[in-house]
Design a protein around this motif. Structure first.
Motif, PDB file in Angstrom:
ATOM      1  N   GLY A  18       0.803  -1.214   0.000  1.00 23.07           N
ATOM      2  CA  GLY A  18       0.000   0.000   0.000  1.00 23.07           C
ATOM      3  C   GLY A  18       0.840   1.270   0.000  1.00 23.07           C
ATOM      4  N   ILE A  19       0.138   2.414  -0.072  1.00 18.58           N
ATOM      5  CA  ILE A  19       0.777   3.729  -0.123  1.00 18.58           C
ATOM      6  C   ILE A  19       0.024   4.658   0.825  1.00 18.58           C
ATOM      7  CG2 ILE A  19       1.390   5.711  -1.577  1.00 18.58           C
ATOM      8  CD1 ILE A  19       1.366   3.819  -3.967  1.00 18.58           C
ATOM      9  N   ASP A  20       0.758   5.374   1.701  1.00 19.41           N
ATOM     10  CA  ASP A  20       0.113   6.346   2.587  1.00 19.41           C
ATOM     11  C   ASP A  20      -0.481   7.488   1.771  1.00 19.41           C
ATOM     12  OD1 ASP A  20       0.824   4.883   4.770  1.00 19.41           O
ATOM     13  OD2 ASP A  20       2.694   5.987   5.132  1.00 19.41           O
ATOM     14  N   LEU A  21      -1.644   7.957   2.210  1.00 18.10           N
ATOM     15  CA  LEU A  21      -2.337   9.018   1.469  1.00 18.10           C
ATOM     16  C   LEU A  21      -1.539  10.313   1.433  1.00 18.10           C
ATOM     17  CD1 LEU A  21      -6.049   8.502   2.607  1.00 18.10           C
ATOM     18  CD2 LEU A  21      -4.949   7.787   0.484  1.00 18.10           C
ATOM     19  N   GLU A  22      -0.643  10.524   2.388  1.00 18.30           N
ATOM     20  CA  GLU A  22       0.137  11.760   2.376  1.00 18.30           C
ATOM     21  C   GLU A  22       1.093  11.807   1.181  1.00 18.30           C
ATOM     22  OE1 GLU A  22       3.165  12.114   5.396  1.00 18.30           O
ATOM     23  OE2 GLU A  22       2.839  10.013   5.968  1.00 18.30           O
ATOM     24  N   PHE A  23       1.364  10.641   0.566  1.00 13.72           N
ATOM     25  CA  PHE A  23       2.250  10.602  -0.604  1.00 13.72           C
ATOM     26  C   PHE A  23       1.452  10.450  -1.911  1.00 13.72           C
ATOM     27  CE2 PHE A  23       4.712   8.532   2.904  1.00 13.72           C
ATOM     28  CZ  PHE A  23       5.612   9.575   3.102  1.00 13.72           C
ATOM     29  N   ALA A  24       0.129  10.730  -1.880  1.00 10.52           N
ATOM     30  CA  ALA A  24      -0.725  10.497  -3.042  1.00 10.52           C
ATOM     31  C   ALA A  24      -0.287  11.322  -4.242  1.00 10.52           C
ATOM     32  CB  ALA A  24      -2.183  10.799  -2.697  1.00 10.52           C
ATOM     33  N   ASP A  25       0.226  12.521  -4.031  1.00 18.78           N
ATOM     34  CA  ASP A  25       0.686  13.365  -5.142  1.00 18.78           C
ATOM     35  C   ASP A  25       2.177  13.186  -5.418  1.00 18.78           C
ATOM     36  OD1 ASP A  25      -1.853  14.471  -5.492  1.00 18.78           O
ATOM     37  OD2 ASP A  25      -1.493  15.998  -3.964  1.00 18.78           O
TER      38      ASP A  25
END
Length: 495
Positions: free
Chosen positions: A426-433
């Motif tokens: 998965g990927i943390d939402l803070e790194f979405a951009d």
């Protein structure tokens, strides 16, 4: 001129009203008073004759019932006289004649008729004499009645003459008003042509000169204030259009300059890409080759630290080659790879699965996908897109479970929405951009290989095809990427 015309209309209306009122008054006097009065005079004559005949019959026969015509005639005389006074109210001459008639009739009844009706009969000869005396006395009444009738006839003739005069005056007044109105309309037409239409014509000619392309031609409005104001407004608009054209010309020149600069920049970029793909990679290959040659030839001479240094050099040269290759791939999107044709995504996915077959087999990955549609785009770029997404889903797998990738496709208003879900780390939402920025990495190179350019390539490929890509925040057990692609080519939709 308009004020004068309004005044003319008002004066004409007043005169016309007065003339019509006079004509109506004369006509009403004849119809409502004089003519009915003459009819009443005829009726009055009949009533008086009834009195004479009744008196004669009674005197000759002595029978009381033969006095009925006398009594009814007397009653009719009173009613008709009252009616005549109503009709002739205000007619002094006619009322004087009527008064004289009534006085004469009263004298006839008092001096002749009443004595005959109340006196003793002395024989037939006396009755005949009495009748003759009564008839001779009634001749004065008839004379007064004829005088009243003659006066009414004269008033009728004067009334008709007055009516004719009034109608003549009415016709003259209306003809004069019509002539004045026609003259006023003609004057207004001339004034409109001289004061309004002529300045408007000159203004229209000047506007057509400007519309033909002579934007520097100044307008000089003349005429009434409204037309002059309109001319000044049109000239102000011309000045603004000239300013806008000058500004647009400057902007066009600047745009052409920027286009030339962009063309030169693209040319330089192509030159750089050629150099990067040939000249820069050749030294890197030599560095890597000679380092590996040193490692094999002098392996027994170099200690462990020397072996480590050579490994660092080979790894650095190899990574530099990969970075250069990835940069070349990124720069070619939309420039080298820019075709638009129907692409069957099922074929693309089969090619990607074949390319990743070894990794899929080694990791035990499972890819679930439905029947995918055909979209318009570049086959090479779409292959890059799916290979990076599926490759990342397998690479960033969870250590406790084999990779499981699900592909979902949904159509909506000419656009296909695709979702690629996995059950990885998965990927943390803070790194979405941040994950879509070139060379941005979230994990150390020792743990996960790669240059950090894969998702940047995915973003550029999707946007080049007119879509968008994002990290789906609703999926928590792994990572999910959602992106859109057009169902048809843009110009095909427009046609």
């Amino acid at each position: 001129m308009l004020v004068s015309m309004v005044l003319l209309i008002l004066v004409g209306a007043a005169l016309g009203t007065q003339v019509l009122a006079d004509t109506t008054a004369v006509s009403n006097r004849l119809a409502d008073r004089i003519s009915p009065a003459r009819t009443a005079v005829v009726q009055l004559d009949a009533a008086l004759r009834d009195q004479v005949s009744g008196t004669r019959a009674y005197v000759l026969s002595g029978r009381a019932e033969l006095l009925e015509p006398y009594r009814s005639g007397a009653a009719a005389e009173q009613a008709i006289t009252a009616r005549l006074r109503e009709l002739l109210a205000g007619e002094t001459r006619l009322l004087t004649e009527l008064d004289a008639l009534q006085q004469q009739a009263a004298l006839w009844r008092r001096d002749t008729t009443e004595p005959l009706l109340t006196g003793q009969r002395t024989g037939a000869s006396d009755a005949v004499l009495a009748e003759q005396a009564g008839t001779q006395a009634f001749a004065g009444v008839r004379t007064r009645l004829s005088a009243l009738d003659t006066a009414l006839s004269e008033e009728r003739d004067r009334g008709r003459q007055a009516l004719d005069d009034s109608r003549r005056v009415r016709n003259i007044v209306f003809l004069g008003i019509g002539a004045l109105l026609l003259a006023a309309i003609a004057a207004i037409a001339v004034l409109l042509r001289v004061v309004v239409l002529r300045p408007l014509g000159r203004l229209g000619t000047a506007v057509r000169v400007v519309a033909a392309g002579d934007f520097e031609h100044r307008l000089s409005p003349h005429g009434p204030a409204d037309i002059a104001t309109l001319g000044r407004d049109v000239d102000a608009m011309r000045c603004r259009l000239v300013d806008a054209l000058v500004t647009a010309g400057k902007a066009r020149d600047e745009s052409e300059q920027r286009q030339l600069a962009l063309t030169r920049s693209n040319s330089d970029l192509e030159q750089f890409a050629y150099v990067a793909s040939h000249d820069l990679q050749e030294p890197l290959r030599k560095v890597a080759s000679f380092c590996q040659l040193l490692q094999r030839r002098y392996a027994d001479v170099l200690d462990e630290r020397g072996q480590q240094y050579i490994d660092f050099a080979v790894d650095g040269a190899t990574r530099m080659q990969r970075l250069i290759n990835d940069l070349l791939t990124f720069s070619r999107i939309g420039r080298v790879y820019d075709s638009h044709q129907p692409v069957d995504l099922n074929t693309v996915l089969q090619q990607v699965e074949q390319t990743l077959a070894t990794t899929i087999d080694d990791t035990g990955a499972r890819i679930d996908r439905p029947r995918l549609p055909t979209v318009y785009g570049d086959p090479t770029l779409l292959t890059m897109l799916w290979q990076n997404l599926l490759g990342n889903a397998v690479k960033f797998r969870h250590p406790d479970r084999p990779p499981h990738v699900s592909i979902i496709a949904a159509a909506d208003s000419g656009t296909w929405t695709f979702t690629v879900r996995d059950n990885g780390i998965g990927i943390d939402l803070e790194f979405a951009d941040k994950i879509f920025v070139i060379f941005q990495r979230l994990h150390p190179r020792e743990k996960y290989t790669g240059t950090g350019i894969g998702l940047a390539i995915c973003k550029r490929v999707v946007e080049h095809h007119g879509g968008q890509i994002r990290l789906d925040p609703s999926h928590h057990d792994g990572a999910a990427f959602e992106f859109t692609l057009p169902e048809r080519e843009a110009h095909a939709d427009a046609s």
